[in-house]
Motif scaffolding. Structure first.
Motif, mmCIF file in Angstrom:
data_model
loop_
_atom_site.group_PDB
_atom_site.id
_atom_site.type_symbol
_atom_site.label_atom_id
_atom_site.label_comp_id
_atom_site.label_asym_id
_atom_site.label_seq_id
_atom_site.Cartn_x
_atom_site.Cartn_y
_atom_site.Cartn_z
ATOM 1 N N ALA A 1 35.316 48.501 28.547
ATOM 2 C CA ALA A 1 35.757 47.365 27.740
ATOM 3 C C ALA A 1 37.219 47.075 28.023
ATOM 4 O O ALA A 1 37.972 47.951 28.453
ATOM 5 N N ARG A 2 37.578 45.832 27.800
ATOM 6 C CA ARG A 2 38.977 45.432 27.984
ATOM 7 C C ARG A 2 39.543 44.978 26.650
ATOM 8 O O ARG A 2 38.953 44.144 25.961
ATOM 9 N N ASN A 3 40.673 45.564 26.286
ATOM 10 C CA ASN A 3 41.390 45.127 25.098
ATOM 11 C C ASN A 3 42.063 43.800 25.435
ATOM 12 O O ASN A 3 42.928 43.740 26.307
ATOM 13 N N LEU A 4 41.661 42.749 24.742
ATOM 14 C CA LEU A 4 42.130 41.418 25.121
ATOM 15 C C LEU A 4 43.603 41.208 24.780
ATOM 16 O O LEU A 4 44.231 40.294 25.288
ATOM 17 N N LEU A 5 44.165 42.034 23.908
ATOM 18 C CA LEU A 5 45.570 41.881 23.541
ATOM 19 C C LEU A 5 46.489 42.563 24.546
ATOM 20 O O LEU A 5 47.535 42.025 24.893
ATOM 21 N N THR A 6 46.074 43.749 24.989
ATOM 22 C CA THR A 6 46.963 44.511 25.867
ATOM 23 C C THR A 6 46.481 44.526 27.309
ATOM 24 O O THR A 6 47.215 44.937 28.201
ATOM 25 N N GLY A 7 45.247 44.104 27.531
ATOM 26 C CA GLY A 7 44.697 44.138 28.872
ATOM 27 C C GLY A 7 44.221 45.525 29.281
ATOM 28 O O GLY A 7 43.709 45.713 30.382
ATOM 29 N N GLU A 8 44.373 46.483 28.375
ATOM 30 C CA GLU A 8 43.996 47.858 28.699
ATOM 31 C C GLU A 8 42.481 47.959 28.894
ATOM 32 O O GLU A 8 41.700 47.409 28.124
ATOM 33 N N ILE A 9 42.105 48.689 29.951
ATOM 34 C CA ILE A 9 40.680 48.867 30.221
ATOM 35 C C ILE A 9 40.292 50.293 29.860
ATOM 36 O O ILE A 9 40.918 51.249 30.308
ATOM 37 N N THR A 10 39.292 50.397 28.979
ATOM 38 C CA THR A 10 38.925 51.729 28.504
ATOM 39 C C THR A 10 37.441 51.968 28.689
ATOM 40 O O THR A 10 36.627 51.039 28.652
ATOM 41 N N ALA A 11 37.093 53.251 28.866
ATOM 42 C CA ALA A 11 35.693 53.640 28.991
ATOM 43 C C ALA A 11 35.256 54.270 27.677
ATOM 44 O O ALA A 11 36.031 54.966 27.019
ATOM 45 N N HIS A 12 34.039 53.964 27.251
ATOM 46 C CA HIS A 12 33.503 54.524 26.014
ATOM 47 C C HIS A 12 32.129 55.114 26.310
ATOM 48 O O HIS A 12 31.240 54.394 26.762
ATOM 49 N N ALA A 13 31.976 56.400 26.029
ATOM 50 C CA ALA A 13 30.681 57.036 26.253
ATOM 51 C C ALA A 13 29.922 57.113 24.938
ATOM 52 O O ALA A 13 30.521 57.209 23.868
ATOM 53 N N GLY B 1 47.896 42.266 32.214
ATOM 54 C CA GLY B 1 48.422 43.284 31.300
ATOM 55 C C GLY B 1 48.719 42.796 29.908
ATOM 56 O O GLY B 1 49.358 43.500 29.120
ATOM 57 N N ASP B 2 48.288 41.603 29.559
ATOM 58 C CA ASP B 2 48.518 41.138 28.179
ATOM 59 C C ASP B 2 47.439 40.122 27.822
ATOM 60 O O ASP B 2 46.459 39.959 28.552
ATOM 61 N N LEU B 3 47.646 39.446 26.689
ATOM 62 C CA LEU B 3 46.671 38.446 26.273
ATOM 63 C C LEU B 3 46.676 37.299 27.278
ATOM 64 O O LEU B 3 47.697 36.650 27.461
ATOM 65 N N ASN B 4 45.564 37.067 27.930
ATOM 66 C CA ASN B 4 45.481 36.011 28.935
ATOM 67 C C ASN B 4 44.128 35.311 28.797
ATOM 68 O O ASN B 4 43.112 35.741 29.339
ATOM 69 N N GLN B 5 44.147 34.231 28.033
ATOM 70 C CA GLN B 5 42.886 33.544 27.732
ATOM 71 C C GLN B 5 42.274 32.916 28.980
ATOM 72 O O GLN B 5 41.050 32.838 29.098
ATOM 73 N N ALA B 6 43.125 32.492 29.907
ATOM 74 C CA ALA B 6 42.602 31.886 31.135
ATOM 75 C C ALA B 6 41.804 32.926 31.927
ATOM 76 O O ALA B 6 40.748 32.626 32.489
ATOM 77 N N LEU B 7 42.289 34.154 31.931
ATOM 78 C CA LEU B 7 41.609 35.226 32.655
ATOM 79 C C LEU B 7 40.276 35.589 31.980
ATOM 80 O O LEU B 7 39.249 35.727 32.647
ATOM 81 N N GLU B 8 40.309 35.709 30.648
ATOM 82 C CA GLU B 8 39.070 36.032 29.918
ATOM 83 C C GLU B 8 37.994 35.004 30.257
ATOM 84 O O GLU B 8 36.850 35.333 30.561
#
Lengths: 638, 248, 234
Positions: free
Chosen positions: A206-218, A548-555
């Protein structure tokens, strides 16, 4: 691949009860050892997350909006069906089941639909207990109204905001679990990939839309309640953010996509006003209870103000063609009828793409106050958007993409062909066949989330017994890498066109070639154009900013990239289904009167598509539809 | 028509913000306010600039995601209308429009016109629910709800959680939002069992979040897209007083 | 839940304190006016009334202590709430436009401050009778009526015959009534004693009461400036 729907044996009315007994249980003390990821927080997702947490499972819930309360279920207006028979008008579980199967043009799974009708009553009980302010009679008892495709009054409602109230009920139940620490909520977080470890679904990226951080969740299982793919058409009644990404990326990981060609075009939407249009707005189907649909009999009368067209020169075409259902004919039929009169040049409003929905008779009969009481908010909304007063002049309406009956293939347990991946609500394909009846979407979303998944997921845990991997598993690392690469790729193009313009072009293509009426030549054209458009997208899309931050165009660009791939599968399915049924109308297959002609011999089956690789046609798997109790008849609303 | 926009731009919560002026050309009357911004953003993108970040989702006035203080009034000042349902026919050619984000300590700014409204979620988590676990419900008609009560509860429940009440209040108070949920649930017979605890918990959380206090200016009900009445605040005050006097 | 904490620490509790203190102070303002209007009945009545209050210290001082306590609570709650309100919006709007709110409701703090300053002056002027601030140069304490009581009638007539003093009174009372036009209804809201049915009535009644109080209070300085009482004193 053998598509086993795992339908329990025994008589239809006892299948679910029997199955509930046959399913294995997880000991209450062991439940907290299982982690479940729920993606999406709409009616299905929120109700599932809350119910699973109540049972004792550890739940993580994800939504891309800033709060789970904003999921698009909130926009459902009209109501929710249940076989309560409070009106004493002959309703029953069997009748609701039959209406739904018939409404779905005999393309849904009998056992699933019967179960849906069975639990419909529990849903109303549950929601009333949660404090959903359903409409009441003066006695304090629940009120009902009638809806398209049914001759009984079985729809429960909360003004024109039923979806909102049901969603808030589920959201509040979810909030309670969040406060108890049993659900961890991840708002503004978007699922970008599904992780499958040794054949079992074990997590997401998943990607945190505010920080751009990509995290894995098991997790031990993943539940997708991520809604439909209506926005593939660019213009639809869906929210701007609705997308196919979660289900499509699951499909790319091996989940089959079933019946994507079953798209519902809703007859009562506000017509398009121009190129700038970002979305279309639905006016609840309940309006057709009191509104009469008409167009002028003669083309010449179309530009005239409606008041100047005398009664005798008006064509109330739904009442004329379908006398027993009249203005309450099901959605697919009403939409196609509107298209037909507009194709004849008798449409009204800009571009001749509209028909009248006239309340003059009802206002005369019941008074403006009664109409205001029933639909006040809809009239207000209409006036805000069009600047016209619906009490004084007839409303203008036109069909628009609204709901998608297709979705990820699931068995009777709502589990996809990928073990551990459960799909609920609009995201799955199971209950509506080729066409959904009004007020049934809310029913299905909540049935899945409150009353079906909580049982079946336990059965999976108790029988599969596959340990949960850690996020350092190579499959997680690989998925994470893929996600990062896609994002970098999008940002690296720096082309000339915006994602919106490309999406709009895709939508227009689909609407014209794969919309209300489809034919082989049109679909072939679409299948030729879509890959070209996709190529154009990857060569020429312009996404500014960074990751690396909130980027609505990228989403948004990421979602459009998925629409570009998914659209092709939609057209493949539409091309393959050489019959007309429900929301899928192939011009080659119609009766002399222009009604849909089904082909039960060859197409009484679910078409489940397996993704191959970019540019390669998907592989078809068929699940035959066997009707034990219902006789497949020609659907007639005359 | 052509418009001049003065838009608040701010990279993130830490960065200093400023107003940026841009032109909205060939705006049509039938466009919604957000569609007008879409067009402006398309133009910014075409020129390689970063588009204006703003929240929106359903665009039919029900999800509560859209915000924007337009010319000093949250949602632009059309009665009962959220920004997404505000149409450009209410503006004049050549007009200058100032667009600002919701301003409140409890709604920290995220980017440009986007703020974080999770404080509202935490208030609901504190007690904005009826503890009815799935499966335990009696028949829906077993508990009757008088129509006037159901109607009043629905009036309160219509809240979309957009936060305009906070944005417009000179004290950035969240009383209308909290009162709407407290009233919706406390009015219904199903919600009576947790009535006192609910109002106490939700008010405590509201105070913790750093919202201001109600001075009964009534500006909240004037901008509420769902026209939720100030009277619900009186009801919450009453419920809180009763809970306090009971000492539960 | 703790009763004390609920009332003194929560936002709603502080509003209860403000409403109850405001309500009692409002009742005092009404009673005070009724007492003062006796000036129009002539010297005998107003002097007797004043003497009654001043000579019964068993009643006078408890009432004064209660009034002071109410003022302290009212101001304390206003200060505490206002500080929180200020903190709740650290960044102001550039183009704020008020909507749906009355002028009185937006200016309660300002009108409250000025009214407080006015009350201090009023107490120094007529209660403590500080000579330097009455702008007439006369010593009000020295006014004795034929019965040997404090000549309150003369004090009022002399006190209000100065145009500046009367003008400040009219301004002070005006702002007090502006304050009450909002506060007198809003306190019912804060206490939860208001609903859709009463709201219109209470809002209207608050305005009517405010106007009546204003007219009642200013009638005294206005009448005196127009010559009332001069003849009686001569």
């Amino acid at each position: 691949m053998n598509l086993d729907a795992k339908i329990p044996g025994g008589p239809l009315s006892q299948k679910w009860d029997k199955h509930r007994f046959d399913m294995k249980l997880v000991n209450p003390a062991n439940k907290r050892k299982f982690e479940v990821i729920v993606v999406g927080s709409g009616l299905a997702g929120a109700s599932a997350a809350a119910s699973l947490a109540e049972l004792g499972y550890c739940v993580k819930c994800f939504c891309f909006q800033d709060s789970p309360r904003r999921a698009h279920s909130i926009a459902a207006q009209g109501g929710i069906n249940a076989a309560k028979n409070y009106q004493n008008d002959g309703d029953s579980v069997f009748r609701l089941f039959y209406d739904t199967v018939k409404g779905g043009d005999f393309r849904s799974r009998e056992a699933n639909v019967y179960r849906l009708a069975q639990v419909s009553n529990n849903i109303i009980d549950q929601c009333a207990a949660q404090g959903v302010p359903f409409a009441r009679e003066y006695s304090g008892l629940l009120a009902n109204r009638s809806f398209g495709g049914a001759q009984v009054s079985r729809t429960f409602y909360a003004r024109g905001q039923t979806g909102q109230q049901l969603l808030l009920g589920a959201y509040q139940a979810l909030s309670r679990q969040i406060s108890l620490g049993t659900v961890q909520m991840f708002p503004r977080t978007e699922m970008l990939d599904l992780v499958v470890v040794q054949g079992h679904t074990k997590g997401i990226i998943a990607r945190n839309l505010l920080t751009g951080e990509i995290t894995a969740h098991a997790a031990d299982a993943v539940v997708l309640g991520t809604g439909g793919y209506g926005n593939t058409f660019f213009l639809s009644t869906n929210a701007k953010g609705c997308n196919v990404s979660a289900t499509w990326r699951a499909c790319k990981k091996g989940a089959f996509f079933a019946n994507p060609c079953y798209t519902q075009i809703h007859p009562t939407c506000i017509p398009v006003s121009g190129e700038h249009q970002s979305k279309l707005t639905l006016m609840s189907e309940s309006l057709r209870n009191d509104g009469r649909v008409w167009v002028p009999k003669r083309k010449e009368d179309c530009p005239k103000p409606p008041g100047l067209v005398p009664e005798s020169d008006r064509d109330y075409y739904l009442e004329r063609k379908y006398p027993s259902f009249g203005n309450l004919a099901p959605r697919d039929i009403s939409s196609r009828a509107a298209k037909e009169v507009c194709d004849e040049g008798r449409g009204i409003g800009p571009g001749g793409l509209g028909v009248y929905l006239d309340f003059a008779d009802s206002i005369k009969r019941l008074g403006e106050n009664v109409i205001r009481e029933r639909y006040g908010n809809l009239f207000d909304m209409y006036e805000k958007i069009t600047g016209e007063n619906g009490y004084k002049v007839p409303m203008r309406i036109y069909p628009a993409v609204h709901y998608t009956m297709g979705g990820l293939w699931v068995d009777y347990n709502l589990m996809s062909n990928l073990p551990g991946l459960f799909v609920i609500g609009e995201a799955n394909f199971s209950d509506h066949g080729a066409n959904r009846l009004g007020a049934s979407a809310l029913m299905q979303g909540l049935a899945d989330g409150y009353f079906i998944l909580p049982y079946t997921i336990g059965h999976y845990f108790a029988s599969a017994k596959i340990p949960r991997p850690s996020v350092s598993d190579p499959e997680f690392k690989k998925s994470e890498e893929d996600v990062r690469n896609t994002i970098s790729k999008l940002l690296a193009v720096r082309g000339k066109r915006t994602a919106t313009s490309l999406h709009r072009e895709l939508g227009k293509l689909l609407w014209e070639r794969c919309g209300m009426a489809r034919n082989e030549a049109g679909l072939q054209t679409a299948l030729k154009r879509i890959p070209e458009l996709r190529e154009e997208f990857w060569k020429n899309v312009n996404v500014t900013g960074g990751s690396g931050d909130l980027n609505q165009a990228l989403e948004y660009a990421g979602r459009v990239a998925d629409f570009m791939e998914f659209a092709e599968m939609l057209c493949f399915d539409a091309l393959h289904r050489r019959e007309s049924c429900g929301g899928h109308f192939r011009e080659e297959f119609q009766t002399a009167e222009g009604e849909a002609r089904r082909d039960d011999e060859n197409f009484a089956c679910v078409a489940a598509w397996e993704y191959q690789s970019p540019g390669r046609a998907p592989v078809l798997h068929e699940e035959p539809l066997v009707y034990e109790e219902v006789h497949m008849s020609t659907r007639s609303y005359k | 028509m052509n418009l001049t926009l003065k838009v608040w731009r701010q990279k993130d919560a830490a960065a200093p913000g400023h107003f940026e002026t841009c032109q909205a050309r060939d705006v049509l009357q039938d466009m919604s306010f957000l569609e007008m911004l879409d067009v402006v953003n398309e133009d910014l993108l075409a020129r390689g600039k970063e588009p204006i970040a703003f929240d929106s989702d359903c665009r039919e006035g029900i999800c509560g995601m859209c915000s924007l203080v337009i010319n000093g009034i949250p949602h632009g000042g059309q009665r009962g209308t959220a920004t997404c349902q505000l149409h450009m026919r209410h503006f004049k050619d050549g007009e200058t429009i100032t667009i600002e984000p919701w301003r409140a300590k409890a709604f920290p700014l995220v980017k440009d016109l986007i703020v974080n409204r999770s404080a509202f979620d935490r208030i609901i988590q504190a007690g904005g629910f009826i503890s009815a676990y799935t499966g335990g419900a009696p028949d829906a008609n077993a508990i009757t709800v008088p129509k006037p009560t159901a109607d009043a509860a629905m009036d309160a429940a219509a809240c979309i959680g957009c936060g305009a009440c906070v944005a417009v209040c000179k004290n950035a108070s969240a009383m209308l939002f909290v009162a709407a949920k407290v009233s919706h649930l406390n009015l219904l017979p199903q919600g009576k069992a947790e009535k006192d605890k609910r109002v106490w918990s939700m008010v405590s959380q509201m105070d913790k979040e750093g919202f201001g206090n109600c001075t009964v200016t009534a500006s909240c009900e004037a901008v509420c897209p769902k026209e939720i009445s100030l009277n619900f605040i009186a009801k919450m005050n009453r419920d809180y007083a009763i809970a306090t006097l009971k000492g539960e | 839940m703790n009763l004390f904490a609920n009332i003194f620490k929560s936002s709603l509790g502080k509003k209860y304190i403000m409403a109850v203190s405001g309500c009692l102070l409002c009742l005092f303002v009404v009673a005070h006016l009724i007492g003062n209007l006796q000036v129009f009945l002539g010297q005998e009545y107003i002097d007797r009334y004043g003497n009654l209050l001043q000579t019964n210290i068993e009643i006078l001082w408890p009432v004064r202590v209660i009034l002071i306590a109410l003022v302290v609570l009212h101001i304390w709650s206003a200060a505490a709430l206002s500080l929180e309100n200020k903190a709740a919006r650290p960044v102001e709007y550039a183009a704020y436009r008020p909507i749906g709110s009355s002028y009185a409701s937006r200016t309660m703090l300002m009108s409250g401050f000025i009214v407080f300053a006015f009350i201090i002056y009023h107490l120094l002027h007529f209660t403590a009778q500080v000579r330097y601030i009455n702008l007439t140069g006369q010593n009000f304490k020295a006014f004795i009526d034929p019965q040997g009581r404090h000549n309150i009638f003369k004090m009022m007539v002399v006190g209000f015959s100065n145009g500046w003093v009367s003008a400040f009174y009219i301004l002070g009372v005006g702002l007090l009534c502006l304050h009450l036009s909002h506060g007198a209804s809003s306190m019912f809201q804060s206490m939860g004693w208001r609903n859709a049915t009463y709201r219109k009535f209470l809002d209207g009644a608050a305005r009517v009461v405010a106007v009546l109080l204003f007219l009642g209070y200013i009638s005294i300085p206005v009448a005196i400036l127009l010559g009332y009482g001069k003849a009686a004193l001569r």
